[in-house]
Design a protein around this motif. Structure first.
Motif: not given
Lengths: 346, 192
Positions: A109, A111-113, A115-116, A118
């Motif tokens: 979640q 990563v989505r919130q 905008d992460l 690697d």
């Protein structure tokens, strides 16, 4: 042993989710990934609420206690979407605290919130592996679900086929036995709870069918059987079962119906409709039917073998008394008085 | 062999050459009804399927399997799962040693062979496949070619038989295809 002082820029590279706090909770350093969550915040309490450990002395006292005892920390991001981070703290020189935080199971979640990518994670973190697993598992589960529903459809089709007479699409003998067992089971439950009207079994046999087969061929015979099946389906309710256990024999299982008069009325109506001549293959065919009726009520435990024998005996009695009759069976056998009078048509 | 392997070959034939081509393949094998992804089939059947597909498509089995690998890498779910392995193509090639582990994490019974990667120079690798898995090696060669395009890298990939030689001459030759960590079909809508 000390590892030597680390510059904040190096610390940020090594631990992109770290915080360095002074005694009062001012942010001396924050990792670049963490900055994506807290923006330009300059103080711990601007950025986070300490969810655990709770300390009466305030946020910094709580962190210091956790650092001393080696306990885990849970920090909730103050601005929306209020992501929950977990981590630990160690005490540094001059009352400083160094925290390293992570997303835990909330990573997909986050990563989505935020905008992460690697590049936001240290190579030692298992972030990419967790994301891989998350996506791979969901892909596999979705494929498995599709596979399962295809199998289930196939199983249901096979099951329906195994209970269905292919000519008339009515239940076959297996389908009938299953329906009878269910009806008997339901009646036994009704007996306990009282109430419920029982069920009726109508055993129908065509009169004059063999002659149709002999004179007009099997195709005409089959069409006639399908015609009778249609009548029986139309004359019964959706919850009833209509079966063709074999040959020119049909069985109706009528739920919640055990009173003689309505059953006899229905039987007569069915016989009357079957007796109406029907055009098949360019000729008008005419047959009749005999019906034996047996009922199971909640007053006596239904015994399927006995019920079948009663319906059979009633059918035999109806046949013996002439074409196009119905007869009500009972535990003492069908009585002549109950054989219906021959039907007359206008 | 895991049904997913056979099912993938079937999907490849249908998707690239049409249902009519698959019908021809199906007529040549002992499983004309096609393959389910979560069943197991005898290895004999997989080899038969590969031979029948190659014969139907009129090309050598190695070439057909390379095409399959390239096709697979272009399928979005597979492409995304592969891209999780590395930030650039060189990293991706090195991570092939983990591919079996990753695959078995999700499908423990997939029976994927182990791949070994040795660095033979700057941007040069040799990728080997455990013995007896020549079919996997062909698939991998095709897959590597498609993935080098996906990463935007310029690389020469040659299946030399004993190993696959990978020579990356330019990591950033062209624009890499987009890889948004959160864009997976499985991730979207995960949070209300």
């Amino acid at each position: 042993m000390t590892a030597g002082a680390l510059r904040c820029a190096d610390l940020a590279r090594l631990l992109p989710m770290h915080l360095v706090l002074d005694e009062e909770g001012h942010l001396l350093s924050a990792g670049p990934t963490l900055r994506k969550l807290i923006g330009p915040a300059r103080h711990l309490e601007e950025a986070f609420v300490i969810e655990r450990p709770h300390h009466a002395g305030g946020a910094m006292e709580g962190l210091r206690a956790a650092a001393g005892e080696g306990r885990r920390l849970f920090l909730r991001q103050k601005p929306a979407p209020q992501a929950l981070l977990r981590g630990h703290a160690v005490a540094g020189a001059g009352g400083r605290l160094i925290l390293n935080l992570g997303f835990g199971i909330g990573l997909p979640q986050a990563v989505r919130q935020f905008d992460l990518t690697d590049a936001d994670f240290a190579p030692s973190e298992l972030a990419m592996e967790l994301l891989f697993l998350y996506e791979a598992t969901r892909t596999a589960v979705a494929a498995l679900a599709r596979h399962n529903s295809a199998l289930d459809d196939a199983r249901q089709t096979a099951e329906t086929e195994s209970l269905t007479d292919p000519l008339t699409r009515l239940a076959n003998r297996r389908g009938l036995d299953l329906a009878l067992q269910r009806a008997a089971g339901a009646l036994r439950l009704e007996r306990r709870g009282e109430g419920g009207a029982g069920f009726a079994v109508l055993h129908l046999d065509l009169d004059g069918f063999k002659a149709v087969n002999d004179h007009h061929g099997h195709a005409a015979g089959d069409a006639l059987l399908a015609h009778v099946a249609r009548i029986l389906t139309e004359e019964t309710r959706a919850g009833d079962t209509v079966a063709r256990p074999g040959g020119d024999e049909f069985v109706l299982l009528l739920r919640g119906l055990a009173a003689p008069q309505p059953l006899e009325r229905l039987a007569r109506r069915i016989i009357a409709r079957i007796e109406e001549p029907v055009a098949i293959g360019g000729t008008r065919l005419s047959v009749s039917a005999s019906i034996g009726i047996a009922v199971a009520t909640s007053a006596a435990p239904p015994d399927l073998g006995m019920l079948a024998a009663e319906a059979d005996a009633a059918l035999y009695a109806a046949k013996r008394s002439g074409r196009g009759r119905c007869c009500l069976g009972g535990p003492l056998g069908p009585r002549e008085g109950e054989v219906s009078a021959p039907l007359s048509f206008p | 062999m895991h049904g997913l392997v056979n099912h993938t070959i079937q999907e490849f034939v249908c998707d690239s050459y049409g249902e009519a081509a698959w019908a021809q393949v199906a007529a040549r094998i002992d499983c004309p009804e096609g393959f389910a992804p979560f069943r197991h089939y005898p290895d004999r059947l997989t080899l038969q399927l590969i031979a029948a597909s190659a014969a139907t498509l009129g090309k050598p089995a190695e070439e057909m399997l390379e095409d399959l690998g390239a096709w697979l890498a272009r399928m979005e779910p597979a492409r995304r799962l592969l891209r999780f392995s590395g930030a650039d193509f060189g990293e991706f090639v090195l991570s092939l040693e983990e591919l079996q582990g990753r695959a078995h994490l999700v499908l423990p019974d997939l029976e994927m062979p182990r791949f070994s990667v040795t660095v033979s120079g700057r941007g040069r690798f040799r990728v080997g496949v455990s013995r007896g898995a020549v079919e996997w090696q062909s698939v991998l060669a095709g897959l590597l070619r498609a993935m080098s395009d996906d990463y935007g890298a310029l690389a020469l990939i040659v299946d030399e038989g004993a190993a696959i030689a990978v020579d990356v001459s330019d990591e950033a030759f062209s624009a890499a295809r987009d890889f948004d960590l959160a864009a997976g079909p499985a991730l979207r809508g995960a949070v209300a």
